[in-house]
Design a protein around this motif. Structure first.
Motif, PDB file in Angstrom:
ATOM      1  N   ASN A  34     -49.252 -63.007  10.829  1.00  0.00           N
ATOM      2  CA  ASN A  34     -48.485 -61.745  11.322  1.00  0.00           C
ATOM      3  C   ASN A  34     -47.511 -62.492  11.651  1.00  0.00           C
ATOM      4  N   PRO A  35     -46.082 -61.745  10.794  1.00  0.00           N
ATOM      5  CA  PRO A  35     -44.566 -61.845  11.633  1.00  0.00           C
ATOM      6  C   PRO A  35     -44.579 -61.009  12.792  1.00  0.00           C
ATOM      7  N   LEU A  36     -45.076 -59.746  12.889  1.00  0.00           N
ATOM      8  CA  LEU A  36     -44.807 -58.922  13.906  1.00  0.00           C
ATOM      9  C   LEU A  36     -45.582 -59.481  15.303  1.00  0.00           C
ATOM     10  N   THR A  37     -47.301 -59.564  14.887  1.00  0.00           N
ATOM     11  CA  THR A  37     -47.552 -60.228  16.000  1.00  0.00           C
ATOM     12  C   THR A  37     -47.722 -61.691  16.175  1.00  0.00           C
ATOM     13  N   GLY A  38     -47.574 -62.593  15.620  1.00  0.00           N
ATOM     14  CA  GLY A  38     -47.561 -63.996  15.727  1.00  0.00           C
ATOM     15  C   GLY A  38     -49.188 -64.062  15.110  1.00  0.00           C
ATOM     16  N   GLY A  39     -50.062 -63.338  15.267  1.00  0.00           N
ATOM     17  CA  GLY A  39     -51.286 -63.517  14.679  1.00  0.00           C
ATOM     18  C   GLY A  39     -51.805 -64.050  13.571  1.00  0.00           C
ATOM     19  N   SER A  40     -52.791 -63.866  12.986  1.00  0.00           N
ATOM     20  CA  SER A  40     -53.473 -64.886  12.138  1.00  0.00           C
ATOM     21  C   SER A  40     -53.191 -63.146  10.515  1.00  0.00           C
ATOM     22  N   ALA A  41     -53.152 -64.060   9.208  1.00  0.00           N
ATOM     23  CA  ALA A  41     -52.944 -63.472   8.812  1.00  0.00           C
ATOM     24  C   ALA A  41     -53.901 -61.792   7.924  1.00  0.00           C
ATOM     25  N   TRP A  42     -54.893 -62.163   9.196  1.00  0.00           N
ATOM     26  CA  TRP A  42     -56.110 -60.982   9.108  1.00  0.00           C
ATOM     27  C   TRP A  42     -55.603 -59.916   9.516  1.00  0.00           C
ATOM     28  N   GLU A  43     -54.853 -60.154  10.698  1.00  0.00           N
ATOM     29  CA  GLU A  43     -54.153 -59.834  12.011  1.00  0.00           C
ATOM     30  C   GLU A  43     -53.097 -57.736  11.341  1.00  0.00           C
ATOM     31  N   VAL A  44     -54.383 -56.831  10.530  1.00  0.00           N
ATOM     32  CA  VAL A  44     -53.679 -56.084  10.776  1.00  0.00           C
ATOM     33  C   VAL A  44     -53.616 -55.320  11.268  1.00  0.00           C
ATOM     34  N   THR A  45     -51.870 -55.240  12.077  1.00  0.00           N
ATOM     35  CA  THR A  45     -51.017 -54.599  12.398  1.00  0.00           C
ATOM     36  C   THR A  45     -50.557 -53.162  11.759  1.00  0.00           C
ATOM     37  N   PRO A  46     -50.740 -52.411  12.409  1.00  0.00           N
ATOM     38  CA  PRO A  46     -49.823 -50.975  11.940  1.00  0.00           C
ATOM     39  C   PRO A  46     -48.350 -51.401  12.144  1.00  0.00           C
ATOM     40  N   GLY A  47     -47.612 -50.725  10.922  1.00  0.00           N
ATOM     41  CA  GLY A  47     -45.690 -51.155  10.889  1.00  0.00           C
ATOM     42  C   GLY A  47     -45.839 -52.517  10.809  1.00  0.00           C
ATOM     43  N   THR A  48     -46.304 -53.698  10.191  1.00  0.00           N
ATOM     44  CA  THR A  48     -46.257 -54.934  10.405  1.00  0.00           C
ATOM     45  C   THR A  48     -45.132 -55.124   9.074  1.00  0.00           C
ATOM     46  N   VAL A  49     -45.210 -54.709   8.257  1.00  0.00           N
ATOM     47  CA  VAL A  49     -43.934 -55.029   6.721  1.00  0.00           C
ATOM     48  C   VAL A  49     -43.305 -54.389   6.995  1.00  0.00           C
ATOM     49  N   ALA A  50     -43.635 -52.951   8.019  1.00  0.00           N
ATOM     50  CA  ALA A  50     -41.785 -51.766   7.601  1.00  0.00           C
ATOM     51  C   ALA A  50     -40.836 -52.850   9.295  1.00  0.00           C
ATOM     52  N   ALA A  51     -41.673 -53.823  10.034  1.00  0.00           N
ATOM     53  CA  ALA A  51     -41.075 -54.259  11.016  1.00  0.00           C
ATOM     54  C   ALA A  51     -40.274 -55.460  10.255  1.00  0.00           C
ATOM     55  N   ILE A  52     -40.455 -56.118   8.451  1.00  0.00           N
ATOM     56  CA  ILE A  52     -39.612 -57.051   7.971  1.00  0.00           C
ATOM     57  C   ILE A  52     -39.255 -56.450   6.876  1.00  0.00           C
ATOM     58  N   LEU A  53     -38.858 -55.446   6.696  1.00  0.00           N
ATOM     59  CA  LEU A  53     -37.455 -55.170   5.817  1.00  0.00           C
ATOM     60  C   LEU A  53     -36.368 -54.838   6.459  1.00  0.00           C
ATOM     61  N   PRO A  54     -35.484 -55.588   5.071  1.00  0.00           N
ATOM     62  CA  PRO A  54     -34.102 -55.460   5.452  1.00  0.00           C
ATOM     63  C   PRO A  54     -33.769 -54.440   6.588  1.00  0.00           C
ATOM     64  N   GLY A  55     -32.920 -54.707   7.632  1.00  0.00           N
ATOM     65  CA  GLY A  55     -32.945 -53.954   8.602  1.00  0.00           C
ATOM     66  C   GLY A  55     -33.350 -53.734   9.889  1.00  0.00           C
ATOM     67  N   ALA A  56     -34.236 -54.393   9.310  1.00  0.00           N
ATOM     68  CA  ALA A  56     -35.707 -53.156  10.407  1.00  0.00           C
ATOM     69  C   ALA A  56     -35.684 -55.261  12.031  1.00  0.00           C
ATOM     70  N   SER A  57     -36.296 -54.365  13.171  1.00  0.00           N
ATOM     71  CA  SER A  57     -36.917 -55.662  14.059  1.00  0.00           C
ATOM     72  C   SER A  57     -36.915 -57.172  13.722  1.00  0.00           C
ATOM     73  N   LYS A  58     -37.926 -57.266  12.757  1.00  0.00           N
ATOM     74  CA  LYS A  58     -38.392 -58.969  12.639  1.00  0.00           C
ATOM     75  C   LYS A  58     -37.649 -59.435  11.004  1.00  0.00           C
ATOM     76  N   HIS A  59     -36.537 -58.850  10.620  1.00  0.00           N
ATOM     77  CA  HIS A  59     -36.429 -59.063   8.688  1.00  0.00           C
ATOM     78  C   HIS A  59     -35.401 -60.356   8.880  1.00  0.00           C
ATOM     79  N   LEU A  60     -34.444 -60.479   9.926  1.00  0.00           N
ATOM     80  CA  LEU A  60     -33.949 -62.163  10.068  1.00  0.00           C
ATOM     81  C   LEU A  60     -35.514 -63.028  10.347  1.00  0.00           C
ATOM     82  N   GLU A  61     -35.615 -63.374  11.682  1.00  0.00           N
ATOM     83  CA  GLU A  61     -37.296 -63.568  11.925  1.00  0.00           C
ATOM     84  C   GLU A  61     -37.736 -63.890  10.387  1.00  0.00           C
ATOM     85  N   PHE A  62     -38.264 -62.797  10.072  1.00  0.00           N
ATOM     86  CA  PHE A  62     -38.954 -63.038   8.622  1.00  0.00           C
ATOM     87  C   PHE A  62     -38.230 -64.181   7.176  1.00  0.00           C
TER      88      PHE A  62
END
Ligand code: BMA
Length: 377
Positions: A128-156
């Motif tokens: 999970n690129p937002l929390t660092g947990g596993s693929a099964w860590e279902v956290t709301p907002g994870t995909v939103a956080a890695i899309l262009p312009g979002a906080s985790k985009h460059l890290e992703f």
């Protein structure tokens, strides 16, 4: 012809030919990748399909890392027509995947499978690129956080760099890139992965897929990928299957995963569901001009002796699709205190029936694939 004219009216000519001919969407795809893709169409049209197994060469029930060994080979003296591998953990810079397969060994296994003439598919249970947990860590907002312009985009993107570096290093004996059926963000209709439908809108999913395609193909210059769109086995209509479909330009193969649940025995609805889902996908495949696949399937521990001919083959019968992949023979898993395996090993109660199934002419193994030469015209 009508389709081609409509397509040219609304798009660029280049895109139309890529979409309507049997060519990958990446117009710069390598020769071997184009040939593999065209051969998948041919195999499917012939009413045959590749038989695949996940992690086949790495380990099996009660053994690990024995050169040339696989549970499949122990039984058949042959090899699968398709090898599945899993790169979860590569994005974190780990040197082994989430199931403890060292990436160095995995590269060698991929080369071996390719040199034998089989196809290679890769899945990615990325953390999970937002929390660092596993693929099964279902956290709301994870995909939103890695899309262009979002906080985790460059890290992703730096995680995608690691995926790209692994794939770029997969080379055949002449230095050519090994074609990969790449299946990221799989089982998207389920709610168990961070990219799943529970926390990701169809729009977000599409953006994630497109962003990944563009980054790997256009930015990183990988031209050995065939992109596999993959849902769970929980769709009932064409519309449901396509709800998060990113568009023809980004997808080469349409697929779904389906398992027989542990709780269902002889009275299972598995074969019917498999068959019904394949009917829906065949229709979609025809309309979108894409090969169809069952990207994961199986019945853990195969407790029914004739499951292969009576359940799997019955569900697949009469359908046109390019491949089916059985999941991994992990063996005993101490954490779960349980066994996990999806193809038999010598002495298993379904071994005889498995051999009977594998002998069927439509089931393509390495030996039977010789006639096709998957990577040549
Ligand atoms: C699952 C199981 C897990 C494994 C995961 C990724 O279905 O096999 O044990 O970690 O796939 O390969």
């Amino acid at each position: 012809m009508k389709k081609l004219i409509l397509c040219i009216l609304f798009s660029t000519a280049m895109n139309c030919f890529a979409q309507l001919s049997e060519s990958p969407q990446d117009t710069k795809a390598s020769k071997e990748t184009v040939n593999l893709y065209q051969n998948l169409f041919t195999i499917q049209k012939n009413g045959q399909y590749l038989f695949g197994h996940q992690d086949a060469l790495a380990y099996g029930v009660k053994w690990k890392y024995v050169s040339g060994r696989s549970d499949f080979h122990d039984l058949t003296q042959d090899h699968p027509g398709l090898y599945g591998w899993e790169i979860g953990g590569i994005e974190l810079g780990h040197n082994q995947n989430l199931d403890s397969v060292p990436f160095g060994k995995m590269k060698q296994f991929i080369q071996q499978g390719y040199e034998k003439g089989a196809a290679i598919t890769i899945s990615w249970h990325g953390a999970n690129p937002l929390t660092g947990g596993s693929a099964w860590e279902v956290t709301p907002g994870t995909v939103a956080a890695i899309l262009p312009g979002a906080s985790k985009h460059l890290e992703f993107l730096s995680q995608l760099d690691k995926v790209a570096a692994f794939i770029a290093d997969l080379k055949g004996s002449k230095g050519e890139a090994i074609p990969i059926l790449f299946r990221p963000y799989h089982e998207l209709t389920g709610g168990w992965f961070w990219w799943g439908a529970k926390t990701t809108s169809p729009e977000q999913y599409k953006q994630l897929f497109i962003m990944t395609y563009e980054y790997l193909v256009e930015k990183k210059g990988l031209h050995n990928l065939l992109f596999v769109y993959n849902t769970g086995g929980d769709f009932a209509t064409k519309e449901a299957f396509l709800a998060s479909y990113p568009g023809n330009k980004y997808v080469d193969i349409v697929s779904f995963d389906i398992y027989q649940p542990a709780t269902e025995g002889k009275e299972s609805n598995y074969s019917n569901q498999l068959s019904q889902h394949l009917s829906i996908l065949e229709q979609i495949g025809k309309e979108l001009h894409k090969p169809v696949a069952v990207a994961e399937t199986g019945y853990n521990k195969i407790p029914i002796n004739d499951w292969w001919t009576n359940s799997l083959a019955r569900g697949l019968a009469g359908h046109q699709f390019a491949y089916v992949l059985l999941w991994r023979n992990a063996g005993f898993k101490p954490k779960e205190n349980d066994m996990e395996f999806y193809i038999p090993y010598p002495g298993h109660n379904s071994a005889t029936n498995f051999l009977q199934y594998i002998k069927q002419a439509e089931v393509l193994t390495t030996k039977k694939l010789k006639q096709f030469k998957l990577y040549s015209k």
